[in-house]
Structures are given as C-alpha cells and as structure tokens.
Design a protein around this motif. Structure first.
Motif, short mmCIF file in Angstrom:
data_model
loop_
_atom_site.label_atom_id
_atom_site.label_comp_id
_atom_site.label_asym_id
_atom_site.label_seq_id
_atom_site.Cartn_x
_atom_site.Cartn_y
_atom_site.Cartn_z
N LEU A 145 -2.71 12.47 -1.51
CA LEU A 145 -2.00 11.68 -0.78
C LEU A 145 -0.56 11.85 -1.08
O LEU A 145 -0.19 11.83 -2.39
N ARG A 146 0.46 12.14 -0.04
CA ARG A 146 1.69 12.28 -0.25
C ARG A 146 2.43 10.72 0.04
O ARG A 146 2.20 10.37 1.13
N PHE A 147 3.60 10.75 -0.85
CA PHE A 147 4.31 9.27 -0.41
C PHE A 147 5.71 9.88 -0.44
O PHE A 147 6.28 10.12 -1.40
N ALA A 148 6.26 9.84 0.92
CA ALA A 148 7.65 10.87 0.98
C ALA A 148 8.80 9.37 1.43
O ALA A 148 8.29 8.56 2.33
N ILE A 149 9.68 9.42 0.90
CA ILE A 149 10.74 8.64 0.87
C ILE A 149 11.28 9.05 2.20
O ILE A 149 12.14 10.10 2.19
N CYS A 150 11.40 8.41 3.35
CA CYS A 150 11.72 8.97 4.91
C CYS A 150 12.92 7.95 5.28
O CYS A 150 13.94 8.71 5.79
N SER A 151 12.76 6.80 5.37
CA SER A 151 13.63 6.11 6.42
C SER A 151 15.14 5.47 5.42
O SER A 151 15.07 5.28 4.40
N ARG A 152 16.05 5.75 6.02
CA ARG A 152 17.34 5.13 5.60
C ARG A 152 17.44 3.81 5.40
O ARG A 152 18.13 3.17 4.46
N TYR A 153 16.44 2.95 5.94
CA TYR A 153 16.36 1.60 5.66
C TYR A 153 15.20 1.10 4.50
O TYR A 153 15.36 0.05 4.54
N THR A 154 14.66 2.09 3.77
CA THR A 154 13.78 1.71 2.84
C THR A 154 14.73 1.52 1.51
O THR A 154 15.51 2.01 1.16
N GLU A 155 14.22 0.29 0.95
CA GLU A 155 14.66 -0.37 -0.17
C GLU A 155 13.91 -0.22 -1.30
O GLU A 155 12.46 -0.24 -1.04
N SER A 156 14.00 -0.70 -2.44
CA SER A 156 13.06 -1.10 -3.28
C SER A 156 11.86 -2.07 -3.16
O SER A 156 10.75 -1.83 -3.33
N ARG A 157 12.34 -3.43 -2.30
CA ARG A 157 11.24 -4.12 -1.88
C ARG A 157 10.03 -3.39 -1.01
O ARG A 157 9.18 -3.90 -1.20
N HIS A 158 10.59 -2.47 -0.28
CA HIS A 158 9.55 -1.79 0.53
C HIS A 158 8.80 -0.89 -0.48
O HIS A 158 7.37 -0.91 -0.15
N ILE A 159 9.03 -0.48 -1.50
CA ILE A 159 8.44 0.49 -2.28
C ILE A 159 7.50 -0.54 -3.10
O ILE A 159 6.07 0.07 -3.20
N GLN A 160 7.72 -1.55 -3.38
CA GLN A 160 6.92 -2.73 -4.25
C GLN A 160 5.83 -3.02 -3.38
O GLN A 160 4.53 -3.24 -3.74
N GLN A 161 6.21 -3.38 -2.01
CA GLN A 161 5.18 -3.79 -0.70
C GLN A 161 4.14 -2.88 -0.70
O GLN A 161 2.82 -3.08 -0.48
N ALA A 162 4.65 -1.49 -0.30
CA ALA A 162 3.80 -0.52 -0.25
C ALA A 162 2.87 -0.15 -1.64
O ALA A 162 1.56 0.11 -1.29
N TRP A 163 3.35 -0.33 -2.50
CA TRP A 163 2.26 -0.07 -3.70
C TRP A 163 1.26 -1.40 -3.52
O TRP A 163 0.15 -1.09 -4.14
#
Length: 480
Positions: free
Chosen positions: A446-464
């Motif tokens: 599985l590939r997890f690429a940081i793509c959006s200019r709007y992505t913040e730490s809270r989105h990473i935590q929610q994705a995980w």
C-alpha cells in the motif's frame, strides 16, 4: 454573456471555487458511482436554444461533483501529489483570457521569452549545471512540456535521431530502417510505464535493468547489459534514469550511471517527475548529483511545486539535438527574427504545434511564494510522511517496505498479498481516504502519498485511525 455578466459570474465562480476547496474534507474523497453514471443525467443532444448560467452551475453539483475523485482533498493519498495554489489558478485565468497560441516568438513574444526566463529561474533554484541554463554561454535551455511522458518521448526521439546520424556518418551504406532495428534503449524495471511507452512510439527496443535491494539501478547492472548488447552487434543509445520512482520513490545511482552513459555514448535522460521539486531544498539537492552527466532532465512542477497542471519542465544540454530532430519550416510559420539567434521557437521543442502561456503560472507562484515558501511546502509534506511512517512502525502488525525519503510511505500488513489486497479494497470502498497499491519484490504494498496542500497532522492521525479500524475489522473475520 457580455462583459458585465462575466464580471458578476466570474466573482461568483471564484467564490464557488474557494468554497469548494475550503470545504473539501467534508466530501467523500472517492466517488460512489458506476461506469456510465453520467449519460443518464444529461440530454442525449446539445441544446438548440441557450440555457441559463444558473442551471449550468446547478448541474455542476448534480452531474459533475458526484463523479469527481477529489485530488486536493486532505484525505487523498493516492498516486502522487497534483499541485495547486491560488496564484497559479489566477495565472491560468489570465492565460485563458490572453488566449495566445505561442508556437513561435512572433506568435506572442512575451509567451516565449517569459518561458525561457522562468525555466532559467527554476534551473537556478535547482543549481543545475550552467549548460542547462539558456541565459548563459551554454548551448542548452529549458522548455515546458505538458507531462513527463511527453518529455521522455521527446528525449528518446531526439536521442534516436542523433544515434541514427552517428551510425550513418561511419556507415553511410546502412539504411535508417536497419539502424533502427539495431538500436537499444534502457530503463529501470521500476520506471514509470510511460518510459516503456515512449520506446513503443519510437519504434525501438527497450530493455529493463534490474534494481538493487533499494529498487535503484546501479552502474554495474547497466554496464553488463550494454556490454551484452554491443557484443550481439546492437547499438545502445539511450538510458532513462529515474529519481523518485513511482512505486517507492527510489533513486537510480546517476553518479555511477552518468559517466558510463557518457563513455558508451548513451543519451542519459533523467525522469524526476515527482521528486524533482524537492531538489530546491539544500537537504535534498545531493540526490541530483550526477545531473552534470545528463543530456536531458525533467520534472513536474505540477506535482509538488504549487503550480496547477499542466507544467512539466524539461532541460536539454544541447538544444541543437532536440531542434535538429523536429525542425519543420513551412512558409506560414516563418518570421523575420527566427534566424537572428536571439529568439527561441518552442514549436521545435515539442510534439504539438500550439502551446499555452503556461509560464505565467510559474511567474505568479515563484513571486508570491518565493523560494522560501516553496521549500516550506516541500518540507511540511515530507514531515507529514515521516509522521505516518512513525505511526506504522509503532504498530507491530505493519511493516515499512521501502526507505521513506520524501512524501511517500510504502507499507503493508505482515501477511499474504491477499490479506493486503482485501485491506486496500476495504479502505477504498469506505471512501474516507483513498490509496493505491504497488508491487515491490513480489509483495502487494500500500502506498501512502502526501498529496494535498490542505493536509495537516490531524488528517494523518485520522487516516491512521481509519486504517487501523479497517485492519481490526478485517482481522476479526473468520478466514483471517
């Protein structure tokens, strides 16, 4: 629509776009539609009489938005980044309004000249060798292509033309057809499919070079294949190196490969479509060491440098090599300044004739962000990838499958390929986040690429949290 209504509707559209982008995370990142969904929502023929703008805008939400994959959602982690910024959008608006078709200097001098200078600005940000910079005593320069696929094809076709002429110079009795059948190109087994496609279009054989444990091509691997092919009477002529491969963001060893290509008279093209933007940061610039051996170098500012698609930057060491392969001069395209030596006609540097005023986007973004702003954007996204990597490493059920250098994390559940395929299917069907896979050493990853200019730490935590929840549910099933 007259100018007065355009002013009003234009302001409304800017508000619509700003609202769309500000509220993107509230939309499902991936559409819930079946193939062919759209046809039943609109008439089978174009209207005979004009329709109102209000009705069209309503249909954007009714017809279009349900079928959009939201690439700029902070929960979009698939493929690689697609750059976006407000300055680039405004520049694109101006480009559309000017509407020039800049195939030659005379067709719109500013369109040509700004492009030349912007490619020099960008080349200097990357500390490219002077021979790639047009405003020097060198013989090279830069050009905007639509995509990295086009840049690779252009470099391969230019290299093919150069190789044919080189062979014919010492073997004038050989026909072009015979020479073409003997030419061999090379690229990494990890290279993007567009590289292999360039060889298909170019009508030449391309061999895939095996990679090391880091998924990189090293000098000895290419040397072995070149020697084999020369012994078989073939003519090695081109190697496409990759800096930042699509599956895992691996980096071919161009400091080893470059001298070999120069010695064996292979055109070395560097495809850094994604990773190239990061080379504006001093800490990543060493990954570009060896570019001085390259005949051409390309990356996509439209991936990671805040410039909306399309904007793919290509530099060549000797512009005569690329112009010589494609130059056509019908009377209707000639102009009085073309032989002055002072102008560039970019129609000779690309496959299409027409071209948009894309350098406006670069000019706006470079000036409104500055080098420091663009560096901050890159560093922030790399830090977010490192944050995700640390979360995955802390969970004993998962493994990291490739070194995390930039904004991509390759990870998988420890277990079978089928298990990971089922996990990805579950994640994407839920449509809270969006991922795509790759294959590394026979494993489904599985590939997890940081793509959006709007992505913040809270989105990473929610994705995980979402990934671990999907994992928990999957592992609870009896067959796992």
């Amino acid at each position: 629509m007259d100018a007065a209504e355009f002013r009003r509707r234009g302001k409304e559209m800017v508000d619509y776009v700003a609202d769309y982008l500000e509220n993107l995370e509230q939309r499902p990142v991936y559409p819930d539609v079946e193939p062919g969904y759209l046809r039943s929502l609109i008439p089978t023929e174009a209207p005979t009489e004009p329709e109102s703008y209000e009705d069209i805008l309503k249909d954007v939400e009714r017809v279009i938005m349900p079928g959009i994959t939201h690439w700029h959602s902070p929960y979009f982690f698939a493929y690689y980044a697609a750059a976006s910024s407000y300055p680039a959008m405004l520049a694109d608006m101006l480009c559309t309004a000017i509407g020039c078709i800049g195939f030659s200097w005379a067709a719109s001098p500013a369109c040509t000249e700004l492009e030349t200078v912007m490619l020099d600005w960008l080349g200097k940000m990357l500390h490219l060798p002077e021979h790639f910079i047009a405003g020097t005593h060198g013989h090279g320069g830069g050009v905007i292509q639509g995509t990295a696929s086009e840049a690779t094809l252009m470099s391969l076709l230019a290299a093919r033309c150069k190789a044919v002429r080189h062979v014919q110079a010492s073997n004038p009795e050989k026909s072009e057809g015979v020479i073409l059948s003997e030419l061999v190109a090379y690229t990494s087994e990890q290279a993007h499919s567009s590289v292999e496609r360039a060889a298909l279009i170019g009508g030449v054989v391309m061999r895939k070079v095996p990679t090391d444990n880091n998924y990189a091509v090293v000098g000895d691997a290419l040397k072995k294949m070149v020697e084999e092919d020369k012994a078989a009477g073939l003519v090695p002529f081109y190697f496409c190196a990759t800096l930042g491969t699509t599956p895992s963001c691996a980096f071919d060893r161009i400091t080893e490969l470059g001298p070999l290509c120069n010695k064996e008279n292979l055109w070395m093209h560097i495809d850094a479509a994604y990773a190239g933007s990061a080379f504006i940061c001093p800490e990543f610039r060493p990954l570009l060491n060896g570019v001085e051996f390259a005949d051409s170098f390309n990356f996509n500012p439209h991936k990671w440098l805040l410039i909306n698609f399309d904007c793919s930057a290509l530099w060549v060491k000797k512009r005569a090599d690329i112009i010589g392969a494609f130059k056509m001069e019908p009377l209707y395209l000639k102009h009085e300044n073309q032989e002055s030596g002072l102008v560039t006609d970019y129609r000779h540097w690309q496959i299409p004739l027409g071209r948009r005023f894309r350098s406006l986007k670069m000019w706006f973004v470079f000036r409104m962000y500055g080098l420091s702003g663009m560096q901050a954007h890159i560093r922030k996204q790399v830090a977010l990838a490192k944050e995700f990597e640390s979360l995955a490493r802390a969970d004993q059920r998962f493994e990291i499958c490739a070194e995390v250098i930039m904004g991509l994390v390759c990870f998988r559940l420890k277990g079978s390929n089928e298990l990971n395929q089922n996990l990805l299917k579950r994640i994407n069907q839920n449509r809270e986040i969006h991922l795509v896979p790759c294959q590394l050493s026979g494993s489904f990853v599985l590939r997890f690429a940081i793509c959006s200019r709007y992505t913040e730490s809270r989105h990473i935590q929610q994705a995980w949290r979402h990934i671990t929840q999907m994992t928990f549910e999957l592992l609870q099933e009896p067959n796992h």
